[in-house]
Design an enzyme around this catalytic site. Structure first.
Site, mmCIF file in Angstrom:
data_model
loop_
_atom_site.group_PDB
_atom_site.id
_atom_site.type_symbol
_atom_site.label_atom_id
_atom_site.label_comp_id
_atom_site.label_asym_id
_atom_site.label_seq_id
_atom_site.Cartn_x
_atom_site.Cartn_y
_atom_site.Cartn_z
ATOM 1 N N GLU A 102 12.739 0.279 19.292
ATOM 2 C CA GLU A 102 12.328 1.684 20.015
ATOM 3 C C GLU A 102 11.722 1.320 21.095
ATOM 4 O OE1 GLU A 102 9.396 2.365 16.916
ATOM 5 O OE2 GLU A 102 10.884 3.148 15.234
ATOM 6 N N CYS A 114 11.099 4.812 6.438
ATOM 7 C CA CYS A 114 9.749 4.368 7.023
ATOM 8 C C CYS A 114 9.172 3.086 7.097
ATOM 9 C CB CYS A 114 9.097 6.359 6.228
ATOM 10 S SG CYS A 114 9.617 6.565 6.517
ATOM 11 N N ASP A 174 12.830 7.463 10.324
ATOM 12 C CA ASP A 174 11.315 7.481 11.060
ATOM 13 C C ASP A 174 11.791 6.047 12.103
ATOM 14 O OD1 ASP A 174 8.907 9.309 11.847
ATOM 15 O OD2 ASP A 174 8.236 7.311 10.993
ATOM 16 N N HIS A 197 9.527 7.801 14.437
ATOM 17 C CA HIS A 197 8.421 6.735 14.081
ATOM 18 C C HIS A 197 7.313 7.627 13.853
ATOM 19 C CE1 HIS A 197 7.481 2.658 14.036
ATOM 20 N NE2 HIS A 197 6.470 3.095 13.120
ATOM 21 N N ARG A 228 0.712 -1.574 0.305
ATOM 22 C CA ARG A 228 0.024 -0.447 -0.112
ATOM 23 C C ARG A 228 0.550 1.321 -0.053
ATOM 24 N NH1 ARG A 228 -2.013 -3.524 3.384
ATOM 25 N NH2 ARG A 228 -0.762 -2.487 5.387
#
Length: 315
Positions: free
Chosen positions: A253, A222, A248, A271, A147
């Site tokens: 994390e 990203c 990003d 992010h 997508r």
């Protein structure tokens, strides 16, 4: 008429999800253990863990809706084993992430950081020493043509870019498809990563690939932090093989500091490219709709486990 209890695991805007869930649902933004124990649905933010322990503390749970598509912290197998679908919201943030790719690409290609410093420090006479690039006529290499990758390609066309793509699982159009990742890297002025993180894609961008990257290319990630090797990426920047890097996403994390972060040709965001105001509203709506569908006996639009049998689970 009895009400369903749906809880939030992490910050969720009650004003957004309430109307979607409907009047028969009591939505709890900060559940107590007692409320979790009677919850039939949960809307879960990306940084919240849903493991066997939480599932045990929520014995009446019928649906989990994850805001986004990453389910790294959700035990999908355990949930599916209990007949609980893990709803995802794949469409809500795609356009925002694609815009983030171009925000970073423009920042690095147009050399906004060094040019800002020139003006700020009164070094106007040095402006011709900073090479400013173009997107028009440049080649964009997309790794992962799902997508987001497809939306990135749409935006690239507006900028006048040529698009190439590599994805062994979701084939790009024949005219842009490249079967070899190294070939894609050699031809791309900008390389952007949008493939899922699996054992086979961890450190997909490593020293071996980076030596094949077109000199002066920009690298944008990203997708998932683990897709690139930060040590190899820093070495490619320092050698001039890469002219800029936009990140990003990180592994782990929250991000742990790496020397790559200190390089002047690196731009970093925590992010957030898929978490714009509009995207967050859309993901809350999609998550709430998925919960409402399951509680009403309807199959949700998208689930993390493609083999999940909704009919069997709700029988």
């Amino acid at each position: 008429m009895s009400k369903h209890v749906v809880v939030a695991l992490g910050p969720v805007d009650a004003d957004t999800v309430g109307p979607v869930l409907g009047e028969r649902v009591t939505f709890v933004t900060d559940p107590t253990p007692e409320e979790l124990a009677v919850a039939e649905g949960a809307i879960v933010r990306a940084d919240r863990r849903v493991d066997a322990d939480l599932l045990q503390r929520a014995p009446r749970l019928r649906v989990i809706a994850r805001t986004g598509v990453g389910v790294d912290l959700v035990d999908v197998a355990a949930a599916s084993g209990r007949g609980i679908p893990v709803v995802i919201t794949p469409h809500s943030g795609s356009r925002a992430v694609a815009e983030g790719v171009f925000a970073m690409t423009l920042h690095l290609t147009k050399r906004l950081n060094p040019l800002t410093e020139l003006v700020r420090e009164g070094r106007w006479a040095e402006r011709n020493a900073v090479p400013v690039g173009d997107l028009d006529g440049a080649t964009l290499g997309i790794v992962g043509y799902g997508r987001i990758g497809r939306r990135v390609a749409e935006l690239a066309a507006v900028f006048g870019m040529r698009t190439l793509a590599y994805d062994p699982f979701s084939p790009p159009p024949p005219e842009s498809a490249r079967a070899d990742l190294g070939e894609l890297a050699e031809a791309s002025d900008v390389l952007t990563l949008h493939t899922p993180l699996t054992d086979s894609t961890r450190h997909l961008v490593d020293e071996e690939l980076l030596v094949r990257v077109k000199p002066g290319a920009v690298l944008i990630n990203c997708g998932r932090g683990g897709l690139l090797d930060p040590d190899a990426t820093l070495a490619a920047l320092e050698s001039g093989r890469l002219s800029g890097v936009g990140l990003d996403v990180f592994d782990p994390e929250p991000a742990l500091h790496h020397p790559l972060f200190d390089h002047p040709d690196v731009v970093l965001t925590p992010h957030l490219m898929g978490m714009t105001r509009r995207a967050m509203t859309l993901t809350f709506v999609d998550a709430a709709r998925g919960v409402a569908d399951v509680l009403a006996g309807r199959p949700p639009a998208a689930v993390a486990d493609p083999d999940f049998n909704h009919r069997k689970a709700t029988a």
